[in-house]
Motif scaffolding. Structure first.
Motif, PDB file in Angstrom:
ATOM      1  N   MET A 185       0.829  -1.211   0.000  1.00 24.27           N
ATOM      2  CA  MET A 185      -0.163   0.023  -0.110  1.00 24.27           C
ATOM      3  C   MET A 185       0.854   1.157   0.093  1.00 24.27           C
ATOM      4  SD  MET A 185      -3.034   0.645   2.737  1.00 24.27           S
ATOM      5  CE  MET A 185      -3.565  -0.728   3.210  1.00 24.27           C
ATOM      6  N   THR A 186       0.712   2.179  -0.878  1.00 26.76           N
ATOM      7  CA  THR A 186       1.447   3.475  -0.749  1.00 26.76           C
ATOM      8  C   THR A 186       1.261   4.329   0.240  1.00 26.76           C
ATOM      9  OG1 THR A 186      -0.113   4.920  -1.877  1.00 26.76           O
ATOM     10  CG2 THR A 186       1.065   3.516  -3.497  1.00 26.76           C
ATOM     11  N   LYS A 187       1.782   5.164   0.753  1.00 27.58           N
ATOM     12  CA  LYS A 187       1.710   5.924   1.496  1.00 27.58           C
ATOM     13  C   LYS A 187       0.478   6.816   1.560  1.00 27.58           C
ATOM     14  CE  LYS A 187       3.833   8.051   5.480  1.00 27.58           C
ATOM     15  NZ  LYS A 187       2.648   7.567   6.248  1.00 27.58           N
ATOM     16  N   ARG A 188       0.184   7.107   0.428  1.00 25.88           N
ATOM     17  CA  ARG A 188      -1.178   8.112   0.072  1.00 25.88           C
ATOM     18  C   ARG A 188      -2.381   7.215   0.434  1.00 25.88           C
ATOM     19  NH1 ARG A 188      -3.758  11.863  -0.854  1.00 25.88           N
ATOM     20  NH2 ARG A 188      -5.474  12.045  -2.633  1.00 25.88           N
ATOM     21  N   GLU A 189      -2.488   5.835  -0.083  1.00 29.84           N
ATOM     22  CA  GLU A 189      -3.355   4.902   0.425  1.00 29.84           C
ATOM     23  C   GLU A 189      -3.705   4.840   1.825  1.00 29.84           C
ATOM     24  OE1 GLU A 189      -3.415   2.127  -3.680  1.00 29.84           O
ATOM     25  OE2 GLU A 189      -2.012   1.680  -2.089  1.00 29.84           O
ATOM     26  N   GLU A 190      -2.493   4.799   2.437  1.00 34.15           N
ATOM     27  CA  GLU A 190      -2.168   4.203   4.048  1.00 34.15           C
ATOM     28  C   GLU A 190      -2.989   5.510   4.704  1.00 34.15           C
ATOM     29  OE1 GLU A 190      -0.744   1.685   5.369  1.00 34.15           O
ATOM     30  OE2 GLU A 190      -1.797   2.414   7.066  1.00 34.15           O
ATOM     31  N   GLN A 191      -2.769   6.734   4.096  1.00 33.03           N
ATOM     32  CA  GLN A 191      -3.204   7.965   4.858  1.00 33.03           C
ATOM     33  C   GLN A 191      -4.963   8.030   4.634  1.00 33.03           C
ATOM     34  OE1 GLN A 191      -1.097  10.672   2.881  1.00 33.03           O
ATOM     35  NE2 GLN A 191       0.301  11.381   4.376  1.00 33.03           N
ATOM     36  N   GLU A 192      -5.230   7.609   3.202  1.00 30.15           N
ATOM     37  CA  GLU A 192      -6.691   7.492   2.805  1.00 30.15           C
ATOM     38  C   GLU A 192      -7.502   6.333   3.657  1.00 30.15           C
ATOM     39  OE1 GLU A 192      -6.498   7.721  -1.461  1.00 30.15           O
ATOM     40  OE2 GLU A 192      -7.333   9.832  -1.221  1.00 30.15           O
ATOM     41  N   LYS A 193      -6.952   5.397   3.908  1.00 31.45           N
ATOM     42  CA  LYS A 193      -7.388   4.386   4.938  1.00 31.45           C
ATOM     43  C   LYS A 193      -7.764   4.957   6.219  1.00 31.45           C
ATOM     44  CE  LYS A 193      -7.053  -0.510   5.719  1.00 31.45           C
ATOM     45  NZ  LYS A 193      -7.658  -1.602   5.003  1.00 31.45           N
ATOM     46  N   VAL A 194      -6.735   5.274   6.777  1.00 26.43           N
ATOM     47  CA  VAL A 194      -6.876   6.137   8.256  1.00 26.43           C
ATOM     48  C   VAL A 194      -8.041   7.070   8.156  1.00 26.43           C
ATOM     49  CG1 VAL A 194      -5.782   7.619   9.923  1.00 26.43           C
ATOM     50  CG2 VAL A 194      -4.544   5.561   8.789  1.00 26.43           C
ATOM     51  N   ARG A 195      -8.122   7.796   7.069  1.00 25.28           N
ATOM     52  CA  ARG A 195      -8.987   9.106   7.116  1.00 25.28           C
ATOM     53  C   ARG A 195     -10.453   8.505   6.983  1.00 25.28           C
ATOM     54  NH1 ARG A 195     -11.027  13.470   8.605  1.00 25.28           N
ATOM     55  NH2 ARG A 195     -12.378  14.649   7.139  1.00 25.28           N
TER      56      ARG A 195
ATOM     57  N   LYS B  63     -15.985   5.153  -2.846  1.00 29.82           N
ATOM     58  CA  LYS B  63     -16.119   4.613  -4.645  1.00 29.82           C
ATOM     59  C   LYS B  63     -14.546   4.341  -5.051  1.00 29.82           C
ATOM     60  CE  LYS B  63     -19.385   6.927  -6.712  1.00 29.82           C
ATOM     61  NZ  LYS B  63     -19.926   8.270  -5.437  1.00 29.82           N
ATOM     62  N   LYS B  64     -13.632   5.187  -4.533  1.00 27.67           N
ATOM     63  CA  LYS B  64     -12.154   4.963  -4.816  1.00 27.67           C
ATOM     64  C   LYS B  64     -11.469   3.930  -4.480  1.00 27.67           C
ATOM     65  CE  LYS B  64      -7.810   7.599  -4.756  1.00 27.67           C
ATOM     66  NZ  LYS B  64      -7.093   8.748  -4.180  1.00 27.67           N
ATOM     67  N   TYR B  65     -12.161   3.298  -3.276  1.00 23.75           N
ATOM     68  CA  TYR B  65     -11.627   1.934  -2.582  1.00 23.75           C
ATOM     69  C   TYR B  65     -12.724   1.285  -1.951  1.00 23.75           C
ATOM     70  CZ  TYR B  65      -7.462   4.859  -2.097  1.00 23.75           C
ATOM     71  OH  TYR B  65      -6.176   5.582  -2.346  1.00 23.75           O
ATOM     72  N   PRO B  66     -13.555   0.620  -3.151  1.00 30.36           N
ATOM     73  CA  PRO B  66     -14.683  -0.270  -2.657  1.00 30.36           C
ATOM     74  C   PRO B  66     -14.309  -1.448  -1.721  1.00 30.36           C
ATOM     75  CG  PRO B  66     -14.209  -0.364  -4.907  1.00 30.36           C
ATOM     76  CD  PRO B  66     -13.362   0.783  -4.590  1.00 30.36           C
ATOM     77  N   GLN B  67     -13.171  -1.890  -1.792  1.00 30.29           N
ATOM     78  CA  GLN B  67     -12.463  -3.006  -1.112  1.00 30.29           C
ATOM     79  C   GLN B  67     -12.610  -2.518   0.460  1.00 30.29           C
ATOM     80  OE1 GLN B  67     -10.778  -1.058  -2.895  1.00 30.29           O
ATOM     81  NE2 GLN B  67      -8.943  -1.006  -2.273  1.00 30.29           N
ATOM     82  N   TRP B  68     -12.654  -1.325   0.472  1.00 35.74           N
ATOM     83  CA  TRP B  68     -12.660  -0.677   2.147  1.00 35.74           C
ATOM     84  C   TRP B  68     -14.018  -0.390   2.738  1.00 35.74           C
ATOM     85  CZ3 TRP B  68      -8.082   3.173   1.562  1.00 35.74           C
ATOM     86  CH2 TRP B  68      -7.128   2.444   1.313  1.00 35.74           C
ATOM     87  N   VAL B  69     -15.102  -0.817   2.060  1.00 32.38           N
ATOM     88  CA  VAL B  69     -16.260  -0.708   2.203  1.00 32.38           C
ATOM     89  C   VAL B  69     -16.874  -1.556   3.473  1.00 32.38           C
ATOM     90  CG1 VAL B  69     -18.899  -0.419   1.643  1.00 32.38           C
ATOM     91  CG2 VAL B  69     -16.971   0.619   0.191  1.00 32.38           C
ATOM     92  N   THR B  70     -17.366  -1.184   4.518  1.00 29.57           N
ATOM     93  CA  THR B  70     -17.736  -2.174   5.407  1.00 29.57           C
ATOM     94  C   THR B  70     -19.412  -2.142   5.805  1.00 29.57           C
ATOM     95  OG1 THR B  70     -17.452  -0.473   7.172  1.00 29.57           O
ATOM     96  CG2 THR B  70     -15.468  -2.107   6.822  1.00 29.57           C
ATOM     97  N   PRO B  71     -19.929  -3.144   6.245  1.00 26.12           N
ATOM     98  CA  PRO B  71     -21.418  -2.935   6.373  1.00 26.12           C
ATOM     99  C   PRO B  71     -21.833  -1.973   7.382  1.00 26.12           C
ATOM    100  CG  PRO B  71     -20.613  -5.383   6.892  1.00 26.12           C
ATOM    101  CD  PRO B  71     -19.369  -4.580   6.446  1.00 26.12           C
ATOM    102  N   ASP B  72     -20.868  -1.554   8.232  1.00 26.09           N
ATOM    103  CA  ASP B  72     -21.308  -0.602   9.158  1.00 26.09           C
ATOM    104  C   ASP B  72     -20.841   0.748   9.035  1.00 26.09           C
ATOM    105  OD1 ASP B  72     -18.347  -0.987  11.586  1.00 26.09           O
ATOM    106  OD2 ASP B  72     -18.539  -0.863   9.390  1.00 26.09           O
TER     107      ASP B  72
END
Ligand SMILES: NC(=O)c1c(N)nc(OC2CCCC2)nc1O[C@@H]1CCC[C@@H]1O
Length: 330
Positions: free
Chosen positions: A1-11, A51-60
């Protein structure tokens, strides 16, 4: 995961947490701390990230409250502990008889009662696993209910996740339609030449039986929590302690409950609602009187359908009261 992706996951995780808190303040506490605009901006940022990271969508995620239609009939679900009904009483004398029976069966015990408004809605079982809302089930016949998860998750006051991460938590409560929403719905139905709902309870039941969660979401349903089902490792001491725990977990709990040790005070409190209940924004059909101590509830036990440690005092039906008022006024 790139630095940017890491930051967006946290955000993304941060925004979900913030939106859940803001939604709790707005819908459950009725005390928003930010403007609708600020909420909408956060929500839109979440939608963009998902939308950018659909794999990070959680049911909650708050974006997942309105899922897809279900097809065909509702799945059945067996409650791991039966959802009991309540025995009804209609007079002060019967309330005193209940108290006498309880004290007779608990010789030498100090007895306290919790008195709650009896919300006129639909009893529902909410199931959480490791903190996530996974299933909503109607009471059904008390043992087997219908899986209406797709509609329950549209209820804004039902938390999609809770801070208690036990394997299996069952929260029971009443789904209801607030009276203003009920009136607006019936106006709309009359305008559309549809049969209006007879009362908020029927409107709530009809809304929960929709196949399409989009329809249920528009019905503005709400929820009050008041009991536990088979929950893995909770051991609350009393109804009062349970209601406080539910509030701490951000479940909506009706605030009008009171605790008394003298049945006369229970009766007096019940009657403060004889006419005051008409000022409430939700339908009630009585008061529920429960022995507060869970140990004493255990000692009193249940019959097949109803607890021996609780009763419902029913208010006289509306039309009867109106007639009395007419006579008095006339
Ligand atoms: N409608 C209510 O506001 C209400 C309440 N405040 N508390 C309970 O406690 C349950 C727990 C075990 C036996 C009854 N039940 C309620 O409603 C019952 C559930 C099923 C039939 C009634 O609607």
């Amino acid at each position: 995961m790139t630095k940017r992706e890491e930051q967006e996951k946290v955000r993304l995780a941060e925004i979900k947490k913030q939106l859940a808190e803001l939604s709790y303040q707005y819908y459950t506490l009725d005390a928003p701390t930010v403007s609708d605009y600020e909420y909408d901006m956060l929500y839109r940022e979440l939608e963009t990230l998902e939308k950018k990271y659909p794999q990070w969508v959680t049911p909650d995620s708050p974006t997942q409250r309105i899922g897809s239609k279900i097809s065909g009939t509702f799945a059945k679900y067996t409650h791991d502990r039966p959802m009991l009904s309540l025995g009804d009483v209609f007079s002060d004398e019967e309330v005193r008889e209940f108290d006498a029976r309880v004290r007779q069966e608990l010789p030498g015990e100090r007895v306290a009662y919790v008195v709650e408004l009896k919300i006129d809605g639909l009893a529902v079982n909410l199931i959480y696993e490791k903190g996530r809302f996974v299933r909503g089930v109607t009471r059904g016949d008390g043992h087997v209910g219908e899986d209406i998860t797709h509609n329950v998750r549209t209820i804004r006051t039902v938390p999609l996740h809770i801070s208690d991460l036990s394997d299996h938590v069952e929260i029971r409560g009443e789904v209801y339609m607030p009276i203003p929403a009920f009136r607006a719905l019936n106006e709309q139905r009359s305008a559309d030449e549809l049969e209006p709902f007879a009362n908020p309870r029927n409107a709530a039941a009809g809304s929960l039986r929709q196949q399409d969660p989009q329809v249920a979401a528009e019905r503005k349903l709400s929820f009050f929590a008041y009991a536990l089902g088979g929950t893995s490792d909770w051991r609350p001491e009393s109804q009062e302690a349970l209601l406080q725990t539910l509030r701490n977990l951000h479940f909506p709990v009706n605030r009008e409950y009171r605790t008394f040790t003298d049945i006369q005070d229970v009766i007096a409190y019940i009657h403060t609602w004889d006419t005051r209940r008409d000022t409430l924004s939700y339908a009630t059909d009585g008061m529920v009187i429960k022995v507060n101590s869970f140990a004493q509830q255990q000692m009193l036990g249940n019959t097949v359908k109803i607890p021996r440690w609780a009763i419902a005092y029913k208010f006289p039906p509306e039309q009867a009261r109106t007639k009395v008022l007419q006579i008095r006024v006339g």
